[in-house]
Design a protein around this motif. Structure first.
Motif, PDB file in Angstrom:
ATOM      1  N   HIS A  35       8.951  -5.502 -13.489  1.00 54.89           N
ATOM      2  CA  HIS A  35       8.181  -4.592 -12.216  1.00 54.89           C
ATOM      3  C   HIS A  35       7.021  -4.632 -12.897  1.00 54.89           C
ATOM      4  N   ARG A  37       2.908  -3.351 -12.070  1.00 52.69           N
ATOM      5  CA  ARG A  37       2.006  -2.269 -11.476  1.00 52.69           C
ATOM      6  C   ARG A  37       0.639  -2.853 -11.163  1.00 52.69           C
ATOM      7  N   SER A  42       3.775  -3.473 -17.045  1.00 51.22           N
ATOM      8  CA  SER A  42       4.843  -3.913 -16.332  1.00 51.22           C
ATOM      9  C   SER A  42       5.916  -3.371 -17.024  1.00 51.22           C
ATOM     10  N   LYS A  45      13.864  -4.595 -16.854  1.00 49.57           N
ATOM     11  CA  LYS A  45      14.820  -4.131 -16.084  1.00 49.57           C
ATOM     12  C   LYS A  45      15.219  -2.941 -16.523  1.00 49.57           C
ATOM     13  N   TRP A  48      12.336  -0.120 -15.865  1.00 43.25           N
ATOM     14  CA  TRP A  48      12.127   0.285 -14.668  1.00 43.25           C
ATOM     15  C   TRP A  48      13.113   1.260 -14.005  1.00 43.25           C
ATOM     16  N   ASP A  95       5.879  -2.910  -1.241  1.00 49.01           N
ATOM     17  CA  ASP A  95       6.757  -3.605  -2.232  1.00 49.01           C
ATOM     18  C   ASP A  95       6.790  -5.076  -2.103  1.00 49.01           C
ATOM     19  N   TRP A  97       8.971  -8.473  -3.399  1.00 44.82           N
ATOM     20  CA  TRP A  97       9.850  -8.770  -4.402  1.00 44.82           C
ATOM     21  C   TRP A  97      10.154 -10.276  -4.407  1.00 44.82           C
ATOM     22  N   GLU A 106      11.548 -10.082  -9.825  1.00 50.24           N
ATOM     23  CA  GLU A 106      10.222  -9.603 -10.005  1.00 50.24           C
ATOM     24  C   GLU A 106       9.861  -8.616  -9.012  1.00 50.24           C
ATOM     25  N   GLY A 107       9.159  -7.514  -9.207  1.00 52.73           N
ATOM     26  CA  GLY A 107       8.734  -6.556  -8.261  1.00 52.73           C
ATOM     27  C   GLY A 107       7.200  -6.221  -8.424  1.00 52.73           C
ATOM     28  N   TRP A 108       6.603  -5.937  -7.472  1.00 52.80           N
ATOM     29  CA  TRP A 108       5.164  -5.487  -7.365  1.00 52.80           C
ATOM     30  C   TRP A 108       5.121  -4.306  -6.437  1.00 52.80           C
ATOM     31  N   GLU A 109       4.439  -3.530  -6.837  1.00 54.83           N
ATOM     32  CA  GLU A 109       4.333  -2.104  -6.037  1.00 54.83           C
ATOM     33  C   GLU A 109       2.847  -1.440  -5.951  1.00 54.83           C
TER      34      GLU A 109
END
Length: 129
Positions: A35, A37, A42, A45, A48, A95, A97, A106-109
């Motif tokens: 994840h 930021r 980051s 799993k 996060w 978000d 994904w 993966e994720g970005w927020e």
């Protein structure tokens, strides 16, 4: 594949929002999930999911309104508005994904408080103008 990836993300977040069960969300994440930021930090799993779990209590009763879910290939973008109960502050969240092999990899927020949105329209101007 795009429709399937969109469905994976929607089911994962529905599990979390609907039940508050972080483990249910975790089943949708790959073991090597990361994840990201905006500040270039980051989390793995495990890190996060722990942060999400810690936020569940203070954010209990948060209203989540999903405005858009868009998918292109292995990426799914979700735009939502979130409000704390009893007239608390409102934020807008985007978000992004990435899905790989049927799991979120993966994720970005990006989070913006609605009350600060106008100030962020002129972020390039020097302070005090």
């Amino acid at each position: 594949m795009t429709t399937q990836n969109k469905s994976i993300v929607q089911r994962a977040l529905a599990e979390l929002i609907g039940t508050g069960d972080v483990d249910a969300l975790g089943r949708f994440l790959s073991d090597d999930f990361v994840h990201h930021r905006p500040d270039s930090t980051s989390k793995t799993k495990t890190e996060w999911l722990a942060a999400v779990g810690a936020a569940l209590v203070p954010l209990a009763g948060m209203q989540v309104e999903i405005d858009h879910v868009l998918a292109d290939g292995d990426h799914v973008v979700m735009h939502s508005r979130r409000r704390l109960p009893d007239g608390g502050p409102e934020i807008v969240v985007v978000d992004v994904w990435r899905v790989d092999g049927g799991l979120i990899a993966e994720g970005w927020e990006i989070i913006e408080p609605v009350a600060q949105a106008a100030a962020n329209l002129t972020w390039w101007e020097p302070a005090g103008r």
